[in-house]
Motif scaffolding. Structure first.
Motif, mmCIF file in Angstrom:
data_model
loop_
_atom_site.group_PDB
_atom_site.id
_atom_site.type_symbol
_atom_site.label_atom_id
_atom_site.label_comp_id
_atom_site.label_asym_id
_atom_site.label_seq_id
_atom_site.Cartn_x
_atom_site.Cartn_y
_atom_site.Cartn_z
ATOM 1 N N ALA A 139 41.018 56.812 63.417
ATOM 2 C CA ALA A 139 41.863 56.449 62.384
ATOM 3 C C ALA A 139 43.491 56.995 62.669
ATOM 4 N N ARG A 140 44.345 56.363 62.451
ATOM 5 C CA ARG A 140 45.588 56.634 62.922
ATOM 6 C C ARG A 140 46.702 55.788 62.046
ATOM 7 N N ILE A 141 47.767 56.712 61.574
ATOM 8 C CA ILE A 141 48.793 56.057 61.083
ATOM 9 C C ILE A 141 50.156 56.250 62.138
ATOM 10 N N PRO A 142 51.310 55.526 62.191
ATOM 11 C CA PRO A 142 52.411 55.573 62.985
ATOM 12 C C PRO A 142 53.010 56.888 62.519
ATOM 13 N N VAL A 143 53.734 57.555 63.599
ATOM 14 C CA VAL A 143 54.329 58.860 63.592
ATOM 15 C C VAL A 143 55.794 58.675 62.716
ATOM 16 N N THR A 144 56.071 57.221 62.593
ATOM 17 C CA THR A 144 57.308 56.956 61.837
ATOM 18 C C THR A 144 57.149 56.585 60.324
ATOM 19 N N ASP A 145 55.956 56.686 60.006
ATOM 20 C CA ASP A 145 55.431 56.783 58.531
ATOM 21 C C ASP A 145 56.434 57.943 57.777
ATOM 22 N N LEU A 146 56.853 57.456 56.552
ATOM 23 C CA LEU A 146 57.617 58.501 55.668
ATOM 24 C C LEU A 146 56.611 59.623 55.250
ATOM 25 N N ALA A 147 55.520 59.534 55.190
ATOM 26 C CA ALA A 147 54.447 60.527 55.005
ATOM 27 C C ALA A 147 54.538 61.744 55.827
ATOM 28 N N ILE A 148 54.804 61.169 57.179
ATOM 29 C CA ILE A 148 54.948 62.271 58.448
ATOM 30 C C ILE A 148 56.330 62.842 58.138
ATOM 31 N N LEU A 149 57.403 61.930 58.341
ATOM 32 C CA LEU A 149 58.680 62.350 58.365
ATOM 33 C C LEU A 149 59.583 63.024 57.421
ATOM 34 N N ARG A 150 58.891 62.524 56.103
ATOM 35 C CA ARG A 150 59.441 63.142 54.781
ATOM 36 C C ARG A 150 58.583 63.684 53.887
ATOM 37 N N GLY A 151 57.235 63.704 54.067
ATOM 38 C CA GLY A 151 56.291 63.935 53.167
ATOM 39 C C GLY A 151 56.223 63.222 51.924
ATOM 40 N N TYR A 152 56.497 61.910 52.024
ATOM 41 C CA TYR A 152 56.405 61.094 51.066
ATOM 42 C C TYR A 152 55.274 60.189 50.766
ATOM 43 N N GLY A 153 54.487 60.524 49.687
ATOM 44 C CA GLY A 153 53.346 59.932 49.583
ATOM 45 C C GLY A 153 52.396 60.394 48.314
ATOM 46 N N VAL A 154 51.647 59.977 48.089
ATOM 47 C CA VAL A 154 50.511 60.401 47.080
ATOM 48 C C VAL A 154 49.068 60.308 47.451
ATOM 49 N N PHE A 155 48.365 61.016 46.591
ATOM 50 C CA PHE A 155 46.848 61.007 46.921
ATOM 51 C C PHE A 155 45.904 61.349 45.729
ATOM 52 N N ASP A 156 44.957 60.884 45.641
ATOM 53 C CA ASP A 156 43.710 61.226 44.606
ATOM 54 C C ASP A 156 42.550 61.818 45.425
ATOM 55 N N ALA A 157 41.664 62.543 44.808
ATOM 56 C CA ALA A 157 40.545 62.931 45.210
ATOM 57 C C ALA A 157 39.539 63.000 44.342
ATOM 58 N N LEU A 158 38.312 62.575 44.689
ATOM 59 C CA LEU A 158 37.087 62.603 43.614
ATOM 60 C C LEU A 158 35.870 62.747 44.332
ATOM 61 N N ARG A 159 34.647 62.861 43.708
ATOM 62 C CA ARG A 159 33.371 62.933 44.274
ATOM 63 C C ARG A 159 32.577 61.956 43.711
ATOM 64 N N THR A 160 31.408 61.815 44.215
ATOM 65 C CA THR A 160 30.204 61.023 43.615
ATOM 66 C C THR A 160 29.190 61.833 43.065
ATOM 67 N N TYR A 161 28.394 61.186 42.063
ATOM 68 C CA TYR A 161 27.357 61.907 41.744
ATOM 69 C C TYR A 161 26.094 60.873 41.553
ATOM 70 N N SER A 162 25.050 61.439 42.466
ATOM 71 C CA SER A 162 23.923 60.077 42.605
ATOM 72 C C SER A 162 24.596 58.988 43.205
ATOM 73 N N GLY A 163 25.731 59.166 43.905
ATOM 74 C CA GLY A 163 26.391 57.969 44.766
ATOM 75 C C GLY A 163 27.361 57.126 43.932
ATOM 76 N N ILE A 164 27.432 57.723 42.718
ATOM 77 C CA ILE A 164 28.577 56.991 41.831
ATOM 78 C C ILE A 164 29.755 57.718 41.820
ATOM 79 N N PRO A 165 31.131 57.215 42.272
ATOM 80 C CA PRO A 165 32.230 57.864 42.037
ATOM 81 C C PRO A 165 32.618 58.313 40.640
ATOM 82 N N PHE A 166 32.674 59.460 40.330
ATOM 83 C CA PHE A 166 32.865 59.890 39.039
ATOM 84 C C PHE A 166 34.373 59.583 38.595
ATOM 85 N N GLN A 167 34.321 59.090 37.512
ATOM 86 C CA GLN A 167 35.539 58.338 36.711
ATOM 87 C C GLN A 167 36.524 58.000 37.796
ATOM 88 N N LEU A 168 36.064 57.036 38.430
ATOM 89 C CA LEU A 168 36.962 56.068 39.267
ATOM 90 C C LEU A 168 38.233 55.593 38.701
#
Length: 296
Positions: A29-58
């Motif tokens: 897995a790769r993204i270019p080094v010119t992406d603003l996530a790398i150059l400026r820390g510009y980006g968002v994310f979210d994180a979750l987990r599954t229960y019995s394989g079902i993503p919780f509150q997706l």
């Protein structure tokens, strides 16, 4: 090119990630080094987990991803249904018993390596979900307070410099501390990767604003509101130290009891009765959610 982590394996099987329209092994897995996530820390994310394989509150997590992007004016061209479909397909391709899921939207390329052009990139990273240490729930955890504050608390951005500094400070002060708790103007706000609640006398209290609107926090609020035990308001550091019970909440920690803050022992130094009750309620709720097979 910037390589993502290659240690996402389960029994020797490499995780499969989604990277801007393609599925590939985590090691590739790769993204270019010119992406603003790398150059400026510009980006968002979210994180979750599954229960019995079902993503919780997706849906709730994807709505928060949308809100985070809007707050920092990051283009997010995928709607909820498209995002959900990609997440579910990535989870299915991996086939782990339980999965941890991280959804990242980067800034893409930028004009003069600075202003976004709107060509955001979407990454979905799925890897085996590791259960937290059982002793966290039977014996409780320790935390350290830190005079740090996130710049835009309601946006879950990839800029975690305050959190990293706070956790490094926590590690120096108490190597057993699993979390640093942000302080601002004498008030407790949240952990670097969690929300926090205190129990005093006859009710649970958590900050009403100035924190990330955690999905686990929201579900805990529902449980406590149903019992008539919740108050939303500021928490002073003195109140935090003198609380009868304290918990951390997050997708990875679920409901974790805190038994020590800085050098102060909380309650009797063990998970309290109200926390134990809430942990049971949480498990019953997540079991019911998984059994219902709710996807979106």
């Amino acid at each position: 090119m910037y390589g993502m982590a290659s240690e996402f394996t389960d029994g020797g099987n490499m995780s499969v990630f989604y990277v801007n329209g393609e599925y590939m092994d985590a090691a590739e897995a790769r993204i270019p080094v010119t992406d603003l996530a790398i150059l400026r820390g510009y980006g968002v994310f979210d994180a979750l987990r599954t229960y019995s394989g079902i993503p919780f509150q997706l849906r709730a997590h994807l709505l928060r991803l949308q809100r985070s992007a809007a707050l920092i004016e990051l283009n997010l061209p995928w709607d909820i249904e498209e995002l959900a479909d990609i997440v579910l397909k990535t989870v299915e391709r991996n086939g782990f018993p339980e999965s941890s899921i991280r959804i990242v939207v980067t800034g893409g390329e930028g004009e003069l390596s600075f202003l976004p052009r709107g060509d955001s990139r979407l990454l979905v990273m799925v890897y085996p979900c590791e259960a937290p240490h059982a002793c966290w729930y039977t014996e409780g955890v320790q935390v350290v307070t830190s005079q740090q504050q996130r710049a835009q608390p309601e946006a879950k951005t990839i800029n975690y410099i305050p959190g990293i500094k706070a956790q490094l400070e926590a590690n120096r002060r108490n190597p057993q501390a699993i979390e640093a708790i942000y302080l601002a103007d004498g008030l407790v706000s949240e952990g670097t990767r969690s929300n926090t609640f205190i129990f005093n006398e006859d009710r649970w209290i958590t900050p009403a604003d100035g924190t990330l609107l955690g999905v686990t926090r929201a579900e805990v609020i529902k449980l406590l509101t149903a019992d008539g035990l919740l108050e939303l308001r500021d928490i002073t550091l003195d109140e935090y130290y003198s609380a009868d019970e304290i918990i951390l909440t997050s997708s990875s920690k679920e409901v974790a009891p805190v038994v020590k803050v800085d050098d102060v022992t909380i309650g009797g130094g063990a998970p309290g009765a109200m926390t134990t009750r809430l942990m049971r309620q949480w498990r019953a709720m997540t079991d019911a959610y998984a059994a219902a097979g709710i996807v979106l």
